[in-house]
Scaffold this motif. Structure first.
Motif, PDB file in Angstrom:
ATOM      1  N   GLY A  37     -27.763  -5.774  13.680  1.00  0.00           N
ATOM      2  CA  GLY A  37     -27.550  -4.569  12.897  1.00  0.00           C
ATOM      3  C   GLY A  37     -28.116  -3.318  13.541  1.00  0.00           C
ATOM      4  N   GLN A  38     -28.181  -2.261  12.743  1.00  0.00           N
ATOM      5  CA  GLN A  38     -28.581  -0.933  13.215  1.00  0.00           C
ATOM      6  C   GLN A  38     -29.960  -0.920  13.866  1.00  0.00           C
ATOM      7  OE1 GLN A  38     -26.619   2.040  12.824  1.00  0.00           O
ATOM      8  NE2 GLN A  38     -28.089   2.878  14.241  1.00  0.00           N
ATOM      9  N   ALA A  39     -30.930  -1.579  13.250  1.00  0.00           N
ATOM     10  CA  ALA A  39     -32.289  -1.570  13.810  1.00  0.00           C
ATOM     11  C   ALA A  39     -32.325  -2.231  15.187  1.00  0.00           C
ATOM     12  CB  ALA A  39     -33.269  -2.250  12.859  1.00  0.00           C
ATOM     13  N   VAL A  40     -31.534  -3.279  15.365  1.00  0.00           N
ATOM     14  CA  VAL A  40     -31.474  -3.943  16.677  1.00  0.00           C
ATOM     15  C   VAL A  40     -30.842  -3.004  17.701  1.00  0.00           C
ATOM     16  CG1 VAL A  40     -30.516  -5.881  17.987  1.00  0.00           C
ATOM     17  CG2 VAL A  40     -31.425  -6.258  15.679  1.00  0.00           C
ATOM     18  N   TRP A  41     -29.767  -2.320  17.307  1.00  0.00           N
ATOM     19  CA  TRP A  41     -29.159  -1.347  18.216  1.00  0.00           C
ATOM     20  C   TRP A  41     -30.196  -0.303  18.638  1.00  0.00           C
ATOM     21  CZ3 TRP A  41     -28.788   3.918  18.034  1.00  0.00           C
ATOM     22  CH2 TRP A  41     -28.065   4.516  19.072  1.00  0.00           C
ATOM     23  N   CYS A  42     -31.018   0.142  17.706  1.00  0.00           N
ATOM     24  CA  CYS A  42     -32.050   1.138  18.005  1.00  0.00           C
ATOM     25  C   CYS A  42     -33.008   0.624  19.073  1.00  0.00           C
ATOM     26  CB  CYS A  42     -32.822   1.492  16.736  1.00  0.00           C
ATOM     27  SG  CYS A  42     -31.820   2.335  15.491  1.00  0.00           S
ATOM     28  N   VAL A  43     -33.422  -0.630  18.938  1.00  0.00           N
ATOM     29  CA  VAL A  43     -34.300  -1.255  19.936  1.00  0.00           C
ATOM     30  C   VAL A  43     -33.586  -1.303  21.282  1.00  0.00           C
ATOM     31  CG1 VAL A  43     -35.346  -3.458  20.630  1.00  0.00           C
ATOM     32  CG2 VAL A  43     -35.622  -2.633  18.277  1.00  0.00           C
ATOM     33  N   GLN A  44     -32.368  -1.810  21.284  1.00  0.00           N
ATOM     34  CA  GLN A  44     -31.607  -1.941  22.525  1.00  0.00           C
ATOM     35  C   GLN A  44     -31.393  -0.591  23.202  1.00  0.00           C
ATOM     36  OE1 GLN A  44     -28.204  -3.995  20.835  1.00  0.00           O
ATOM     37  NE2 GLN A  44     -28.872  -5.950  21.717  1.00  0.00           N
ATOM     38  N   HIS A  45     -31.156   0.433  22.423  1.00  0.00           N
ATOM     39  CA  HIS A  45     -30.893   1.759  22.980  1.00  0.00           C
ATOM     40  C   HIS A  45     -32.129   2.307  23.702  1.00  0.00           C
ATOM     41  CE1 HIS A  45     -28.050   5.042  23.298  1.00  0.00           C
ATOM     42  NE2 HIS A  45     -28.961   5.914  22.903  1.00  0.00           N
ATOM     43  N   VAL A  46     -33.302   2.126  23.113  1.00  0.00           N
ATOM     44  CA  VAL A  46     -34.534   2.578  23.765  1.00  0.00           C
ATOM     45  C   VAL A  46     -34.757   1.796  25.047  1.00  0.00           C
ATOM     46  CG1 VAL A  46     -37.055   2.677  23.586  1.00  0.00           C
ATOM     47  CG2 VAL A  46     -35.657   3.389  21.659  1.00  0.00           C
ATOM     48  N   VAL A  47     -34.634   0.485  24.956  1.00  0.00           N
ATOM     49  CA  VAL A  47     -34.901  -0.376  26.109  1.00  0.00           C
ATOM     50  C   VAL A  47     -33.898  -0.105  27.226  1.00  0.00           C
ATOM     51  CG1 VAL A  47     -34.928  -2.792  26.880  1.00  0.00           C
ATOM     52  CG2 VAL A  47     -36.032  -2.159  24.720  1.00  0.00           C
ATOM     53  N   HIS A  48     -32.615  -0.076  26.897  1.00  0.00           N
ATOM     54  CA  HIS A  48     -31.570   0.030  27.907  1.00  0.00           C
ATOM     55  C   HIS A  48     -31.275   1.469  28.336  1.00  0.00           C
ATOM     56  CE1 HIS A  48     -27.219   0.014  29.127  1.00  0.00           C
ATOM     57  NE2 HIS A  48     -27.741  -0.821  29.985  1.00  0.00           N
ATOM     58  N   THR A  49     -30.901   2.311  27.387  1.00  0.00           N
ATOM     59  CA  THR A  49     -30.455   3.664  27.735  1.00  0.00           C
ATOM     60  C   THR A  49     -31.597   4.544  28.229  1.00  0.00           C
ATOM     61  OG1 THR A  49     -28.622   3.528  26.182  1.00  0.00           O
ATOM     62  CG2 THR A  49     -29.313   5.737  26.839  1.00  0.00           C
ATOM     63  N   TYR A  50     -32.730   4.511  27.552  1.00  0.00           N
ATOM     64  CA  TYR A  50     -33.819   5.415  27.911  1.00  0.00           C
ATOM     65  C   TYR A  50     -34.763   4.843  28.955  1.00  0.00           C
ATOM     66  CZ  TYR A  50     -32.267   7.695  23.596  1.00  0.00           C
ATOM     67  OH  TYR A  50     -31.519   8.293  22.613  1.00  0.00           O
ATOM     68  N   ASN A  51     -34.729   3.529  29.172  1.00  0.00           N
ATOM     69  CA  ASN A  51     -35.655   2.927  30.125  1.00  0.00           C
ATOM     70  C   ASN A  51     -34.984   2.103  31.209  1.00  0.00           C
ATOM     71  OD1 ASN A  51     -38.623   3.445  29.242  1.00  0.00           O
ATOM     72  ND2 ASN A  51     -37.434   3.206  27.365  1.00  0.00           N
ATOM     73  N   GLY A  52     -33.666   1.968  31.163  1.00  0.00           N
ATOM     74  CA  GLY A  52     -32.929   1.295  32.227  1.00  0.00           C
ATOM     75  C   GLY A  52     -33.201  -0.198  32.350  1.00  0.00           C
ATOM     76  N   ILE A  53     -33.604  -0.841  31.262  1.00  0.00           N
ATOM     77  CA  ILE A  53     -33.888  -2.269  31.260  1.00  0.00           C
ATOM     78  C   ILE A  53     -32.692  -2.986  30.640  1.00  0.00           C
ATOM     79  CG2 ILE A  53     -35.431  -4.066  30.390  1.00  0.00           C
ATOM     80  CD1 ILE A  53     -37.603  -1.816  30.143  1.00  0.00           C
TER      81      ILE A  53
END
Length: 133
Positions: A37-53
């Protein structure tokens, strides 16, 4: 007469305390493997988009699987917090601060798309889970 009033007051107090305990537990539920859900997307977005992981080949799919858990652990190590792969109040707060820092830098450097994207995250994610505070 006084006994009944005290009794009702005590009953109301117990019910109110119980409701607070339930809401506090639900409000601070960790975001973990198996969630979606939305909260998981939020986690993924920080990890992937903002940190390149990497969060896996499907990217930010709102599904907290093994790849997302590995990405969260990498993020946690990078940020100096316990790398348990769970996003609770500590990791969530670190993510919130991270997004605010990225937004500040985007504003200073004139990166409009990144500034707007972080604004979107800040509007969507703290309401999605209270761990993002």
């Amino acid at each position: 007469m006084q006994w009944r009033q005290a009794g009702r007051g005590a009953t109301i107090g117990v019910l109110a305390a119980g409701m607070l305990a339930v809401s506090a537990t639900a409000a601070f539920a960790d975001i973990v493997r198996g969630n979606n859900g939305q909260a998981v997307w939020c986690v993924q977005h920080v990890v992937h988009t903002y940190n390149g992981i990497s969060v896996g080949p499907k990217g930010e799919d709102s599904d907290f699987g093994g790849n997302t858990e590995r990405g969260v652990k990498t993020y946690q190590r990078r940020m100096g917090v316990d790398d348990d792969g769970r996003v609770g109040p500590i990791t969530g707060h670190v993510m919130f601060q991270d997004v605010n820092n990225v937004r500040r830098i985007a504003r200073q450097t004139g990166e409009t798309d990144l500034f707007n994207d972080t604004g979107r995250w800040l509007n969507l994610c703290p309401p999605a889970s209270s761990v993002f505070q």
